[in-house]
Scaffold this active site. Structure first.
Site, PDB file in Angstrom:
ATOM      1  N   LEU A  16     -53.778 -60.947 150.087  1.00  0.00           N
ATOM      2  CA  LEU A  16     -53.675 -62.292 150.651  1.00  0.00           C
ATOM      3  C   LEU A  16     -52.311 -62.554 151.277  1.00  0.00           C
ATOM      4  CD1 LEU A  16     -55.415 -64.360 147.817  1.00  0.00           C
ATOM      5  CD2 LEU A  16     -56.399 -63.649 150.002  1.00  0.00           C
ATOM      6  N   GLY A  17     -51.297 -61.922 150.751  1.00  0.00           N
ATOM      7  CA  GLY A  17     -49.956 -62.134 151.272  1.00  0.00           C
ATOM      8  C   GLY A  17     -48.986 -61.116 150.707  1.00  0.00           C
ATOM      9  N   LYS A  18     -47.850 -60.949 151.397  1.00  0.00           N
ATOM     10  CA  LYS A  18     -46.857 -59.973 150.936  1.00  0.00           C
ATOM     11  C   LYS A  18     -45.475 -60.418 151.351  1.00  0.00           C
ATOM     12  CE  LYS A  18     -45.814 -55.032 150.817  1.00  0.00           C
ATOM     13  NZ  LYS A  18     -46.222 -53.674 151.276  1.00  0.00           N
ATOM     14  N   THR A  24     -49.539 -60.883 146.870  1.00  0.00           N
ATOM     15  CA  THR A  24     -50.617 -61.678 146.304  1.00  0.00           C
ATOM     16  C   THR A  24     -51.945 -61.042 146.682  1.00  0.00           C
ATOM     17  OG1 THR A  24     -49.273 -63.674 146.552  1.00  0.00           O
ATOM     18  CG2 THR A  24     -51.616 -63.978 146.161  1.00  0.00           C
ATOM     19  N   ASP A 139     -41.470 -77.152 146.129  1.00  0.00           N
ATOM     20  CA  ASP A 139     -41.782 -76.461 147.384  1.00  0.00           C
ATOM     21  C   ASP A 139     -43.056 -77.028 148.012  1.00  0.00           C
ATOM     22  OD1 ASP A 139     -41.258 -74.672 149.415  1.00  0.00           O
ATOM     23  OD2 ASP A 139     -42.199 -72.968 148.432  1.00  0.00           O
TER      24      ASP A 139
END
Length: 477
Positions: A16-18, A24, A139
């Site tokens: 999903l993400g890096k 993730t 955040d």
């Protein structure tokens, strides 16, 4: 990567993400057959212990939370493989697109949708900030807000994700200052390592400004750290623009301070007249003895003295002293008669009590202080006298403060262009309690206007105007 099994339980579906040192993943729990999200932190050459501290804090925070709009903690793993070492946090999967993705795809949000989204997120923040200790996300930004099942009439289900920057009240007292957040959405105090609940309000306000302008806050002009956006959203209701400006005030003293206050302010009755709020006296009158102390934690007004020593009190004291002394020293025939000792004693007691009562009234008139104080926990209204304190009105929880009013002597219609209303008292409503400061406490009109202005700025509440023949609406609207 796809098909890899972690901890003999989680089958990786896709990435999903890096980021550097972390990634993730979307995976399937082979025991429940449900999709989960796995966040991994690797122990590589760029690893820092502060990263692990935040990672563990995120896991502990999610474990303690239970809210339908927040991902739920499922598992915490240690990764110990020949080529990979680190830690993994497993949490529930939330299906949906981020606000960032919606905007990049060309979706727009109407004013009603912006307000609906704001209310949903403020309710989530209210839940977080009411935890013990309070949980501060730190955040809030478009990529950390997910929408699911959005329809043409609703923004859909709103989720707040990514608690990797979270701080709780207990954690902030460490010796290391940690600056976390995303530039443009971080409140100014976060650059100094300080975060309070109002810091999350700033991030939410900046996010909503992005929604209504289509520009990140970093792409908009600033003046004294204040985001300038009003000229780009002339189609919005001025009250909503004012509210967004209050959410993103650089100064904590001027910013809305809690999610509850922000919700109430967003729902404020349009009967509020902005002209009145903007033209009230913002300066303390030069001759005023009203004392003000304020910071981000509390605001306190002290009336010294609440009432002066008037002619009536001086006359009473002048009469009381010779009368009491005459009784005490036997100027009356019964006092010197030993056969009337009981009467003698009673007369002496009464005269002494009378003299003491008048003396106490005189001391109170000179040294008694009336103090209205609002901090993060409560609103209190007390008399102070030579170190002693007693309640003028019973204290109320801070979160019950719902309205700020000024009661007027007379009403003049706004469109007549006549002078502003003359005021005689300020009223703070907290639940069923009403806290009043006005002419009865020895304040003049200029002092009342200044007091109301300072309370309005600190509480983040606009001032509602009432008249003797128009009853106050109260907290119920």
């Amino acid at each position: 990567m796809k098909g890899k099994i972690l901890a003999e339980r989680y089958e990786v579906q896709r990435q999903l993400g890096k980021q550097t040192g972390r990634q993730t993943l979307l995976a399937r729990d082979l025991q429940t057959q449900k999709l989960v999200v796995i966040k991994q932190l690797f122990l590589g050459s760029d690893f820092e212990w502060q990263d692990l501290k935040l990672f563990e804090r995120e896991a502990e925070t999610l474990k303690a939370l239970d809210h339908p709009a927040i991902p739920r903690y499922l598992d915490y793993l240690e990764i110990d493989e020949p080529d990979t070492k680190g830690f993994a946090l497993v949490q529930t999967y939330v299906k949906g697109k981020t606000l960032e993705e919606h905007l990049r795809s060309g979706r727009t949000f109407s004013e009603s949708e912006v307000k609906e989204l704001a209310k949903s997120l403020l309710e989530i923040l209210s839940y977080l900030h009411q935890q013990y200790p309070p949980v501060i996300h730190r955040d809030i930004k478009p990529s950390n807000i997910l929408l699911h099942s959005r329809s043409g009439h609703s923004v859909g289900q709103v989720y707040l994700v990514d608690f990797g920057s979270v701080q709780n009240q207990a954690a902030k007292f460490g010796g290391t200052i940690t600056v976390v957040g995303t530039y443009g959405y971080m409140a100014p105090e976060q650059f100094g390592g300080r975060s309070v609940p109002a810091s999350d309000l700033y991030g939410l306000g900046a996010t909503l400004i992005y929604l209504v302008t289509g520009l990140h806050p970093t792409e908009l002009s600033q003046q004294d750290l204040k985001i300038l956006f009003a000229d780009r959203v002339t189609h919005l209701n001025p009250d909503l623009i004012d509210w967004l400006e209050s959410m993103t005030e650089p100064s904590l003293d001027k910013r809305l301070s809690s999610a509850g206050e922000a919700l109430r302010s967003l729902d404020e009755n349009p009967f509020v007249i902005n002209k009145i709020n903007k033209n009230l006296s913002a300066m303390q009158p030069p001759s005023s003895e009203l004392k003000l102390t304020k910071n981000s934690e509390f605001i306190e007004f002290v009336v010294i003295p609440p009432q002066g020593v008037g002619f009536g009190l001086i006359a009473l004291l002048s009469a009381a002293v010779p009368t009491s002394l005459s009784l005490l020293f036997g100027s009356y025939p019964y006092v010197g008669n030993i056969n009337n000792s009981l009467i003698n004693t009673l007369i002496i007691m009464i005269s002494g009590f009378f003299l003491a009562a008048v003396g106490l009234m005189f001391i109170c008139a000179l040294f008694r202080e009336l103090r209205l104080k609002i901090d993060r926990q409560q609103i209190s209204y007390r008399w102070h006298l030579l170190g002693l304190k007693w309640n003028y009105s019973q204290p109320s929880p801070r979160e019950e403060i719902c309205q700020l009013e000024m009661e007027q002597i007379e009403y003049v219609l706004p469109d007549t262009q006549q002078n502003l209303y003359r005021v005689y008292q300020v009223i703070v409503l907290a639940g069923n309690q009403k806290y009043r400061l006005g002419v009865k406490q020895g304040l003049n009109e200029s002092e009342i206007e200044w007091l109301a202005t300072e309370l309005s700025k600190w509480l983040g509440l606009k001032i509602k105007i009432t008249w003797p023949y128009l009853p106050m609406t109260g907290c119920g609207g």
